[in-house]
Design a protein around this motif. Structure first.
Motif, PDB file in Angstrom:
ATOM      1  N   ASN A  86     -10.829  -4.702  -2.844  1.00 39.77           N
ATOM      2  CA  ASN A  86     -10.115  -3.637  -3.556  1.00 39.77           C
ATOM      3  C   ASN A  86      -9.079  -4.259  -4.486  1.00 39.77           C
ATOM      4  O   ASN A  86      -7.892  -4.006  -4.367  1.00 39.77           O
ATOM      5  CB  ASN A  86      -9.427  -2.745  -2.516  1.00 39.77           C
ATOM      6  CG  ASN A  86      -9.296  -1.326  -2.996  1.00 39.77           C
ATOM      7  OD1 ASN A  86      -9.913  -0.934  -3.974  1.00 39.77           O
ATOM      8  ND2 ASN A  86      -8.472  -0.563  -2.317  1.00 39.77           N
TER       9      ASN A  86
ATOM     10  N   TRP B 138      -9.796  16.569  -2.820  1.00 38.29           N
ATOM     11  CA  TRP B 138     -10.291  15.261  -2.360  1.00 38.29           C
ATOM     12  C   TRP B 138      -9.426  14.590  -1.314  1.00 38.29           C
ATOM     13  O   TRP B 138      -9.827  13.605  -0.698  1.00 38.29           O
ATOM     14  CB  TRP B 138     -10.466  14.332  -3.583  1.00 38.29           C
ATOM     15  CG  TRP B 138     -11.629  14.784  -4.380  1.00 38.29           C
ATOM     16  CD1 TRP B 138     -11.601  15.543  -5.519  1.00 38.29           C
ATOM     17  CD2 TRP B 138     -13.012  14.583  -4.063  1.00 38.29           C
ATOM     18  NE1 TRP B 138     -12.876  15.816  -5.930  1.00 38.29           N
ATOM     19  CE2 TRP B 138     -13.761  15.239  -5.065  1.00 38.29           C
ATOM     20  CE3 TRP B 138     -13.679  13.911  -3.041  1.00 38.29           C
ATOM     21  CZ2 TRP B 138     -15.159  15.247  -5.059  1.00 38.29           C
ATOM     22  CZ3 TRP B 138     -15.062  13.914  -3.039  1.00 38.29           C
ATOM     23  CH2 TRP B 138     -15.791  14.588  -4.052  1.00 38.29           C
TER      24      TRP B 138
ATOM     25  N   PRO C  49     -11.046  -3.544 -14.831  1.00 35.94           N
ATOM     26  CA  PRO C  49      -9.801  -2.839 -14.514  1.00 35.94           C
ATOM     27  C   PRO C  49     -10.021  -1.649 -13.585  1.00 35.94           C
ATOM     28  O   PRO C  49     -11.019  -0.928 -13.711  1.00 35.94           O
ATOM     29  CB  PRO C  49      -9.294  -2.369 -15.880  1.00 35.94           C
ATOM     30  CG  PRO C  49     -10.313  -2.732 -16.876  1.00 35.94           C
ATOM     31  CD  PRO C  49     -11.391  -3.534 -16.245  1.00 35.94           C
ATOM     32  N   LYS C  50      -9.108  -1.518 -12.631  1.00 36.77           N
ATOM     33  CA  LYS C  50      -9.211  -0.411 -11.676  1.00 36.77           C
ATOM     34  C   LYS C  50      -7.910   0.370 -11.660  1.00 36.77           C
ATOM     35  O   LYS C  50      -6.848  -0.170 -11.954  1.00 36.77           O
ATOM     36  CB  LYS C  50      -9.488  -0.946 -10.258  1.00 36.77           C
ATOM     37  CG  LYS C  50     -10.887  -1.465 -10.057  1.00 36.77           C
ATOM     38  CD  LYS C  50     -11.066  -1.936  -8.634  1.00 36.77           C
ATOM     39  CE  LYS C  50     -11.732  -0.877  -7.786  1.00 36.77           C
ATOM     40  NZ  LYS C  50     -11.976  -1.328  -6.412  1.00 36.77           N
ATOM     41  N   SER C  51      -8.041   1.602 -11.301  1.00 42.45           N
ATOM     42  CA  SER C  51      -6.887   2.443 -11.083  1.00 42.45           C
ATOM     43  C   SER C  51      -6.693   2.512  -9.568  1.00 42.45           C
ATOM     44  O   SER C  51      -7.578   2.970  -8.855  1.00 42.45           O
ATOM     45  CB  SER C  51      -7.194   3.816 -11.686  1.00 42.45           C
ATOM     46  OG  SER C  51      -6.208   4.723 -11.336  1.00 42.45           O
ATOM     47  N   LEU C  52      -5.547   1.996  -9.079  1.00 44.17           N
ATOM     48  CA  LEU C  52      -5.367   1.897  -7.629  1.00 44.17           C
ATOM     49  C   LEU C  52      -4.243   2.806  -7.151  1.00 44.17           C
ATOM     50  O   LEU C  52      -3.302   3.063  -7.885  1.00 44.17           O
ATOM     51  CB  LEU C  52      -5.081   0.438  -7.239  1.00 44.17           C
ATOM     52  CG  LEU C  52      -6.249  -0.519  -7.490  1.00 44.17           C
ATOM     53  CD1 LEU C  52      -5.807  -1.961  -7.329  1.00 44.17           C
ATOM     54  CD2 LEU C  52      -7.403  -0.223  -6.557  1.00 44.17           C
ATOM     55  N   SER C  53      -4.362   3.250  -5.912  1.00 42.89           N
ATOM     56  CA  SER C  53      -3.376   4.175  -5.319  1.00 42.89           C
ATOM     57  C   SER C  53      -3.187   5.398  -6.197  1.00 42.89           C
ATOM     58  O   SER C  53      -2.070   5.835  -6.423  1.00 42.89           O
ATOM     59  CB  SER C  53      -2.035   3.479  -5.110  1.00 42.89           C
ATOM     60  OG  SER C  53      -2.133   2.535  -4.105  1.00 42.89           O
ATOM     61  N   PHE C  54      -4.290   5.921  -6.701  1.00 39.94           N
ATOM     62  CA  PHE C  54      -4.182   7.084  -7.576  1.00 39.94           C
ATOM     63  C   PHE C  54      -3.869   8.352  -6.784  1.00 39.94           C
ATOM     64  O   PHE C  54      -3.857   8.356  -5.558  1.00 39.94           O
ATOM     65  CB  PHE C  54      -5.445   7.256  -8.426  1.00 39.94           C
ATOM     66  CG  PHE C  54      -6.753   7.337  -7.673  1.00 39.94           C
ATOM     67  CD1 PHE C  54      -6.914   8.172  -6.589  1.00 39.94           C
ATOM     68  CD2 PHE C  54      -7.844   6.567  -8.086  1.00 39.94           C
ATOM     69  CE1 PHE C  54      -8.126   8.267  -5.926  1.00 39.94           C
ATOM     70  CE2 PHE C  54      -9.062   6.640  -7.422  1.00 39.94           C
ATOM     71  CZ  PHE C  54      -9.195   7.493  -6.344  1.00 39.94           C
TER      72      PHE C  54
ATOM     73  N   GLY D 217      -2.320   4.255   3.301  1.00 38.94           N
ATOM     74  CA  GLY D 217      -3.162   5.176   2.542  1.00 38.94           C
ATOM     75  C   GLY D 217      -3.986   4.455   1.495  1.00 38.94           C
ATOM     76  O   GLY D 217      -5.103   4.863   1.185  1.00 38.94           O
ATOM     77  N   SER D 218      -3.441   3.366   0.962  1.00 36.25           N
ATOM     78  CA  SER D 218      -4.177   2.588  -0.044  1.00 36.25           C
ATOM     79  C   SER D 218      -5.025   1.501   0.594  1.00 36.25           C
ATOM     80  O   SER D 218      -5.715   0.775  -0.111  1.00 36.25           O
ATOM     81  CB  SER D 218      -3.200   1.967  -1.042  1.00 36.25           C
ATOM     82  OG  SER D 218      -2.357   2.938  -1.593  1.00 36.25           O
ATOM     83  N   ARG D 219      -4.935   1.349   1.904  1.00 42.58           N
ATOM     84  CA  ARG D 219      -5.795   0.474   2.706  1.00 42.58           C
ATOM     85  C   ARG D 219      -5.560  -1.019   2.463  1.00 42.58           C
ATOM     86  O   ARG D 219      -6.509  -1.804   2.382  1.00 42.58           O
ATOM     87  CB  ARG D 219      -7.267   0.832   2.490  1.00 42.58           C
ATOM     88  CG  ARG D 219      -7.575   2.321   2.612  1.00 42.58           C
ATOM     89  CD  ARG D 219      -7.365   2.844   4.022  1.00 42.58           C
ATOM     90  NE  ARG D 219      -8.235   2.161   4.964  1.00 42.58           N
ATOM     91  CZ  ARG D 219      -9.498   2.494   5.165  1.00 42.58           C
ATOM     92  NH1 ARG D 219     -10.012   3.507   4.508  1.00 42.58           N
ATOM     93  NH2 ARG D 219     -10.229   1.846   6.033  1.00 42.58           N
TER      94      ARG D 219
ATOM     95  N   GLU E 208     -10.941  14.015   2.302  1.00 44.36           N
ATOM     96  CA  GLU E 208     -11.965  12.972   2.446  1.00 44.36           C
ATOM     97  C   GLU E 208     -11.312  11.596   2.598  1.00 44.36           C
ATOM     98  O   GLU E 208     -11.785  10.759   3.369  1.00 44.36           O
ATOM     99  CB  GLU E 208     -12.921  12.978   1.247  1.00 44.36           C
ATOM    100  CG  GLU E 208     -13.970  14.080   1.311  1.00 44.36           C
ATOM    101  CD  GLU E 208     -13.399  15.477   1.208  1.00 44.36           C
ATOM    102  OE1 GLU E 208     -12.318  15.644   0.619  1.00 44.36           O
ATOM    103  OE2 GLU E 208     -14.021  16.422   1.734  1.00 44.36           O
ATOM    104  N   PHE E 209     -10.202  11.358   1.865  1.00 43.82           N
ATOM    105  CA  PHE E 209      -9.517  10.067   2.016  1.00 43.82           C
ATOM    106  C   PHE E 209      -8.860   9.963   3.389  1.00 43.82           C
ATOM    107  O   PHE E 209      -8.839   8.907   4.010  1.00 43.82           O
ATOM    108  CB  PHE E 209      -8.475   9.884   0.905  1.00 43.82           C
ATOM    109  CG  PHE E 209      -9.092   9.552  -0.425  1.00 43.82           C
ATOM    110  CD1 PHE E 209      -9.766   8.347  -0.596  1.00 43.82           C
ATOM    111  CD2 PHE E 209      -9.017  10.429  -1.495  1.00 43.82           C
ATOM    112  CE1 PHE E 209     -10.353   8.025  -1.813  1.00 43.82           C
ATOM    113  CE2 PHE E 209      -9.602  10.123  -2.713  1.00 43.82           C
ATOM    114  CZ  PHE E 209     -10.277   8.915  -2.873  1.00 43.82           C
TER     115      PHE E 209
END
Lengths: 98, 392
Positions: free
Chosen positions: B198, B216, B205-210, B97-99, B219-220
């Motif tokens: 990714n 939404w 800074p990124k927010s990952l696997s949110f 799911g987080s690719r 769409e993912f």
């Protein structure tokens, strides 16, 4: 520092604008988040000694020490009461939300 | 120059992993996979491999560690089997799911109870919907080659999905054969360093696997669906490119044997395909127009191929080393659904065989072609047949 809410945040309008998988720029707040609180912590500023235990323990980091008196950001405080429970001088009281 | 080594399937995978230069290995032992991570640990100890070798406390942690490493842009590897695969199930979905393009080998082993360490496909097929690409290989050479291909497929920015390579427990993991081990320079040329798009980054800074709310989530999921569709083409392309560099190809999603003029064919996954080809040769010598389809990629599933096959053969038998209780073999369901297009006259039968390491012999396979021939002649046969069952 009080977090800034991005007003008029643009959600993806097309497939191309979708983030690749669930990941995007960090620290972007698009709305305030405190609607579930039924008790709010209130600091008795006269008794407060700025020991900062509440500042250290707040799970949401909503207590600011950048001002002369400690300030609670009620836009993001979820009202868990940890600060009031841990305050050694009991200067924080949980008051019923109106 | 390729060098020939006398290797077990597990060792062939370890050699492949070494050639792919991963940065992080998460290792937790489980039979019959253990030899893979054991051999890799020897490579690391001797200095032949330069990577972080993590001794994690469970398979769940192994997959979590791989995910953490992958989001920092590391190429990662882990291996598991059976109960271990089930234990990491939650993380399989997190990773896909987080690719994150993690490559894992699953040494196929049945699931308890009854407890047993021998091979069938019930472990990996139970993870069909985990969002992982699933390959099934036939021998140690294919295990080595597909491991190298897997990184290239997984890390293709258009795909960016994790890959699970399934290797039949014992029949492949613990038997030895001569394996061509390609030189490092060729593998480096075929498989450049992993470039993540990714990544966790201090500067940005990124927010990952949110979490994604109901508005939404769809769409993912559509992104994952599309990536799998794209992967079909990428798998075929990577196999062709592999052939140009190393001189060996496997056919991409499927491999056909004697199917062009066949009246009836068997569909098989994994090591049994090798035995089945010998049986096809024997039956062809007797004038029977039989064929074999080796299903290499179970997800993405080659739907279009089977839709076409259903138009040109009279009967199809599917060997399932698994069973979905309350219905039929899982592979059979998928093949059948693709075969039966409007107007298709093809007949089908499902063979539940090779459960928990029971041999599928040449005699078993020859007997499987008999009901197929009967179907082709218009006779009726029972749809689900347990091969070698003592009594009903």
């Amino acid at each position: 520092m009080k977090p800034q809410v991005v007003k008029n945040y643009q959600f993806p309008q097309s497939k191309e604008q979708m983030p690749f998988g669930p990941g995007s720029e960090a620290g972007v707040l698009i709305e305030i988040n405190s609607g579930w609180r039924n008790l709010r912590p209130v600091i008795n500023q006269e008794k407060c000694t700025r020991c900062l235990i509440c500042w250290l323990l707040c799970p949401d980091g909503v207590i600011s020490k950048d001002t002369p008196q400690l300030e609670i950001d009620y836009d993001f405080c979820k009202g868990c009461g940890l600060c009031a429970y841990e305050c050694p001088r009991k200067t924080i009281v949980m008051e019923k939300e109106g | 120059m390729e060098k020939k080594h006398f290797l077990s399937g597990d060792e062939a995978v370890a050699f492949a992993v070494k050639l792919c230069r991963p940065h992080v290995i998460a290792a937790y032992p489980i039979t019959p996979q253990t030899v893979i991570v054991e051999k890799i640990s020897e490579f690391v100890a001797s200095g032949e491999m330069d990577c972080q070798y993590l001794h994690v406390e469970s398979e769940h942690s192994a997959m979590a560690a791989c995910m953490g490493a992958s989001l920092m842009g590391s190429r990662t590897f882990t291996a598991t089997s059976s109960q271990g695969l089930l234990y990491m199930c939650e993380m399989l979905h997190y990773v896909s799911g987080s690719r994150y393009p993690i490559v894992m080998v699953n040494a196929n082993r049945t699931i308890a109870a009854p407890w047993n360490i021998f091979g069938d496909h019930r472990d990996s097929l139970s993870q069909r919907d985990s969002g992982w690409i699933q390959f099934y290989v036939e021998n140690a050479q294919e295990a080595l080659d597909v491991t190298i291909q897997a990184y290239k497929i997984a890390e293709d920015p258009k795909v960016s999905l994790p890959v699970m390579i399934n290797l039949d427990g014992y029949v492949l993991t613990h038997t030895y054969e001569l394996v061509d081990v390609p030189p490092q320079e060729l593998v480096d040329q075929f498989l450049p360093a992993f470039q993540t798009t990714n990544k966790l980054d201090f500067e940005k800074p990124k927010s990952l696997s949110f979490s994604a709310p109901p508005e939404w989530q769809t769409e993912f999921r559509f992104q994952q669906f599309e990536a799998m569709e794209i992967a079909k083409e990428v798998i075929n392309q990577v196999d062709k490119e592999f052939g140009r560099v190393f001189g060996r190809t496997y056919g991409g999603l499927i491999h056909e044997y004697c199917c062009r003029d066949a009246d009836y064919v068997l569909v098989a996954m994994g090591s049994v395909a090798g035995t089945a080809r010998i049986v096809v040769d024997q039956l062809r010598a007797k004038g029977k127009k039989v064929g074999l389809v080796k299903l290499r990629s179970y997800r993405p599933f080659p739907k279009e191929y089977f839709q076409d096959l259903g138009q040109r053969v009279q009967a199809v038998g599917v060997i399932d080393r698994d069973i979905s209780f309350g219905y039929e073999g899982a592979v059979y369901s998928d093949v059948k659904a693709a075969l039966y297009r409007p107007g298709a006259q093809v007949k089908t039968v499902n063979f539940i065989a090779g459960l928990s390491g029971r041999d599928i012999t040449k005699e078993n396979l020859a007997q499987m072609y008999e009901p197929l021939e009967a179907l082709a002649l218009g006779e009726k046969v029972s749809e689900i047949q347990f091969t070698g069952l003592r009594w009903t």
